[in-house]
Design a protein around this motif. Structure first.
Motif, PDB file in Angstrom:
ATOM      1  N   TRP A 274       0.838  -1.212   0.000  1.00  0.00           N
ATOM      2  CA  TRP A 274       0.000   0.000   0.000  1.00  0.00           C
ATOM      3  C   TRP A 274       0.869   1.257   0.000  1.00  0.00           C
ATOM      4  N   ALA A 275       1.931   1.259   0.837  1.00  0.00           N
ATOM      5  CA  ALA A 275       2.812   2.420   0.919  1.00  0.00           C
ATOM      6  C   ALA A 275       3.517   2.675  -0.412  1.00  0.00           C
ATOM      7  N   ALA A 276       3.938   1.594  -1.084  1.00  0.00           N
ATOM      8  CA  ALA A 276       4.610   1.759  -2.372  1.00  0.00           C
ATOM      9  C   ALA A 276       3.659   2.334  -3.415  1.00  0.00           C
ATOM     10  N   GLY A 277       2.427   1.835  -3.447  1.00  0.00           N
ATOM     11  CA  GLY A 277       1.448   2.359  -4.398  1.00  0.00           C
ATOM     12  C   GLY A 277       1.106   3.808  -4.123  1.00  0.00           C
ATOM     13  N   THR A 278       0.933   4.157  -2.848  1.00  0.00           N
ATOM     14  CA  THR A 278       0.631   5.536  -2.476  1.00  0.00           C
ATOM     15  C   THR A 278       1.795   6.459  -2.809  1.00  0.00           C
ATOM     16  N   ALA A 279       3.013   5.987  -2.561  1.00  0.00           N
ATOM     17  CA  ALA A 279       4.196   6.794  -2.867  1.00  0.00           C
ATOM     18  C   ALA A 279       4.315   7.050  -4.365  1.00  0.00           C
ATOM     19  N   ALA A 280       3.985   6.056  -5.177  1.00  0.00           N
ATOM     20  CA  ALA A 280       4.052   6.238  -6.634  1.00  0.00           C
ATOM     21  C   ALA A 280       3.052   7.294  -7.086  1.00  0.00           C
ATOM     22  N   ILE A 281       1.848   7.261  -6.520  1.00  0.00           N
ATOM     23  CA  ILE A 281       0.839   8.270  -6.850  1.00  0.00           C
ATOM     24  C   ILE A 281       1.331   9.658  -6.442  1.00  0.00           C
ATOM     25  N   ALA A 282       1.844   9.766  -5.213  1.00  0.00           N
ATOM     26  CA  ALA A 282       2.316  11.058  -4.721  1.00  0.00           C
ATOM     27  C   ALA A 282       3.481  11.574  -5.558  1.00  0.00           C
ATOM     28  N   ARG A 283       4.411  10.705  -5.919  1.00  0.00           N
ATOM     29  CA  ARG A 283       5.568  11.125  -6.703  1.00  0.00           C
ATOM     30  C   ARG A 283       5.141  11.676  -8.059  1.00  0.00           C
ATOM     31  N   ALA A 284       4.167  11.026  -8.697  1.00  0.00           N
ATOM     32  CA  ALA A 284       3.694  11.490 -10.001  1.00  0.00           C
ATOM     33  C   ALA A 284       3.023  12.857  -9.906  1.00  0.00           C
ATOM     34  N   ARG A 285       2.446  13.163  -8.760  1.00  0.00           N
ATOM     35  CA  ARG A 285       1.783  14.452  -8.586  1.00  0.00           C
ATOM     36  C   ARG A 285       2.749  15.542  -8.139  1.00  0.00           C
ATOM     37  N   ILE A 286       3.747  15.178  -7.364  1.00  0.00           N
ATOM     38  CA  ILE A 286       4.675  16.164  -6.814  1.00  0.00           C
ATOM     39  C   ILE A 286       5.733  16.577  -7.832  1.00  0.00           C
ATOM     40  N   ALA A 287       6.219  15.626  -8.630  1.00  0.00           N
ATOM     41  CA  ALA A 287       7.376  15.868  -9.504  1.00  0.00           C
ATOM     42  C   ALA A 287       7.201  17.063 -10.441  1.00  0.00           C
ATOM     43  N   PRO A 288       6.019  17.268 -11.101  1.00  0.00           N
ATOM     44  CA  PRO A 288       5.919  18.384 -12.062  1.00  0.00           C
ATOM     45  C   PRO A 288       5.784  19.758 -11.417  1.00  0.00           C
ATOM     46  N   GLY A 289       5.568  19.821 -10.095  1.00  0.00           N
ATOM     47  CA  GLY A 289       5.222  21.083  -9.459  1.00  0.00           C
ATOM     48  C   GLY A 289       6.392  21.813  -8.841  1.00  0.00           C
ATOM     49  N   PRO A 290       6.104  22.898  -8.118  1.00  0.00           N
ATOM     50  CA  PRO A 290       7.166  23.702  -7.500  1.00  0.00           C
ATOM     51  C   PRO A 290       7.768  23.047  -6.268  1.00  0.00           C
ATOM     52  N   ARG A 291       7.089  22.027  -5.743  1.00  0.00           N
ATOM     53  CA  ARG A 291       7.572  21.256  -4.597  1.00  0.00           C
ATOM     54  C   ARG A 291       7.745  22.119  -3.350  1.00  0.00           C
ATOM     55  N   SER A 292       6.865  23.067  -3.187  1.00  0.00           N
ATOM     56  CA  SER A 292       6.863  23.848  -1.952  1.00  0.00           C
ATOM     57  C   SER A 292       6.409  22.968  -0.796  1.00  0.00           C
ATOM     58  N   ARG A 293       6.776  23.355   0.409  1.00  0.00           N
ATOM     59  CA  ARG A 293       6.434  22.531   1.577  1.00  0.00           C
ATOM     60  C   ARG A 293       4.927  22.343   1.697  1.00  0.00           C
ATOM     61  N   ASP A 294       4.179  23.428   1.502  1.00  0.00           N
ATOM     62  CA  ASP A 294       2.730  23.337   1.676  1.00  0.00           C
ATOM     63  C   ASP A 294       2.109  22.419   0.632  1.00  0.00           C
ATOM     64  N   GLU A 295       2.541  22.557  -0.636  1.00  0.00           N
ATOM     65  CA  GLU A 295       1.945  21.704  -1.664  1.00  0.00           C
ATOM     66  C   GLU A 295       2.357  20.254  -1.482  1.00  0.00           C
ATOM     67  N   VAL A 296       3.614  20.008  -1.141  1.00  0.00           N
ATOM     68  CA  VAL A 296       4.055  18.631  -0.932  1.00  0.00           C
ATOM     69  C   VAL A 296       3.255  17.977   0.193  1.00  0.00           C
ATOM     70  N   THR A 297       3.033  18.715   1.273  1.00  0.00           N
ATOM     71  CA  THR A 297       2.228  18.169   2.378  1.00  0.00           C
ATOM     72  C   THR A 297       0.824  17.825   1.912  1.00  0.00           C
ATOM     73  N   THR A 298       0.205  18.751   1.153  1.00  0.00           N
ATOM     74  CA  THR A 298      -1.149  18.503   0.645  1.00  0.00           C
ATOM     75  C   THR A 298      -1.190  17.283  -0.260  1.00  0.00           C
ATOM     76  N   LEU A 299      -0.225  17.171  -1.162  1.00  0.00           N
ATOM     77  CA  LEU A 299      -0.237  16.064  -2.109  1.00  0.00           C
ATOM     78  C   LEU A 299       0.056  14.728  -1.429  1.00  0.00           C
ATOM     79  N   LEU A 300       0.880  14.727  -0.411  1.00  0.00           N
ATOM     80  CA  LEU A 300       1.130  13.490   0.328  1.00  0.00           C
ATOM     81  C   LEU A 300      -0.137  13.010   1.034  1.00  0.00           C
ATOM     82  N   VAL A 301      -0.817  13.941   1.700  1.00  0.00           N
ATOM     83  CA  VAL A 301      -2.028  13.564   2.435  1.00  0.00           C
ATOM     84  C   VAL A 301      -3.122  13.099   1.478  1.00  0.00           C
TER      85      VAL A 301
END
Length: 332
Positions: A274-301
């Motif tokens: 489950w953690a690996a699948g969730t991490a893959a989803i999060a990585r695909a969403r985080i990688a194209p963005g500015p990777r600010s702390r607030d956005e990374v936190t939102t995308l992880l959750v």
């Protein structure tokens, strides 16, 4: 000059006044009607008076109708019933028509071929310079590029009424837009790309926006029932991939069940999956963005919450629309 009405469904955001002000300032033949559809469940009387005031000389042409908070498709149908002109132009309440939009629209609608049922506008989304766009900004840009989007779409009024308007079973605007366009195309009509231009500013980032957006999976189930599993190919839309959220959700559920029934090693293995699948989803969403702390936190959750929400809406949509028939079987 082609007579047309502008229909704007709204929940009365701050952007509505900017939309109406840009429409009023645009050069060219003005709309005969402006139909504002208040889709709030319990609107306060007179709450739209302020944004309507920016219309100036166009204010007498504007009417407000209520659709009872039944969603975008019902709101568009409510506005359509008030239209008395040959063309109905649907605008989103966060779109700002360009300075020559009215003149460009008049040229877009000038073609008198009887098989032309619609004309889509061109929408630009200003993206920030100097940094990568956020997920919200990327999704706004994708929404602007979406085929047949009623963010700026003109339809012949008689063609819409013959097609019985938008299907109100859809909860999300874009799937209802695609369904209507496919039905018109299957009826032998054409939808052209127009040249009029508008602007759609990106909405402010919202922490739970992607979670709410998972409701589209129920609409995807209905689209599959109505138009077959490859409807997205005809719509030139990203393919619906239910397997990933279903698999991640199933793995997480299995991990919880194994832990509760006293199988810690198996639960750990499922939990890692489950953690690996969730991490893959999060990585695909985080990688194209500015990777600010607030956005990374939102995308992880939300990457942890979105798969079960998507799976729920997908399964609920399949159950809710289990009796829906392919639209060709019910046409006429």
């Amino acid at each position: 000059m082609t007579a047309y009405a502008v229909v704007i469904p709204t929940l009365a955001p701050d952007s509505l006044a900017d939309c109406l002000a840009a429409l009023a300032a645009s050069i060219g033949p003005k709309p005969r009607q402006i139909v504002l559809v208040d889709d709030r469940a319990h609107p306060e009387p007179g709450s739209l008076d302020h944004p309507l005031g920016v219309l100036g000389d166009l204010r007498p042409r504007a009417t407000v109708v209520a659709s009872g908070g039944r969603g975008p498709a019902a709101a568009r149908n409510t506005g359509l019933r008030a239209v008395t002109t040959p063309w109905a132009v649907f605008l989103a309440d966060d779109v700002q028509p360009g300075p020559h939009w009215c003149a460009q629209l008049d040229r877009d609608l000038a073609a008198d071929a009887p098989d032309i049922a619609g004309s889509q506008g061109v929408i630009a989304v200003p993206l920030p310079g100097g940094r990568a766009p956020t997920e919200t900004e990327r999704e706004t840009a994708a929404r602007a590029r979406a085929r047949w989007s009623t963010a700026d779409m003109a339809y012949r009024t008689d063609a819409l009424k013959q097609a019985r308007g938008f299907d109100e079973r859809f909860r999300c605007a874009h799937r209802a837009d695609i369904d209507l366009a496919l039905r018109l195309l299957d009826a032998g009509l054409r939808i052209r790309q127009g040249r009029r231009t508008s602007m759609m500013p990106a909405r402010p980032d919202e922490r739970w926006a992607s979670l709410r957006a998972q409701r589209r999976h129920a609409d995807d189930a209905l689209m599959t029932r109505l138009h077959g599993p490859r409807w997205w190919h005809r719509a030139v839309a990203p393919p619906s991939r239910p397997a990933t959220p279903l698999a991640v959700t199933a793995t997480g559920t299995t991990a919880c069940a194994l832990a509760l029934t006293g199988h810690p090693r198996a639960a750990l293995a499922a939990g890692l999956g489950w953690a690996a699948g969730t991490a893959a989803i999060a990585r695909a969403r985080i990688a194209p963005g500015p990777r600010s702390r607030d956005e990374v936190t939102t995308l992880l959750v939300t990457s942890a919450l979105n798969p079960p929400a998507a799976a729920w809406h997908r399964l609920a949509g399949r159950w809710r629309h289990r009796a829906a028939q392919p639209w060709r079987d019910t046409a006429g």
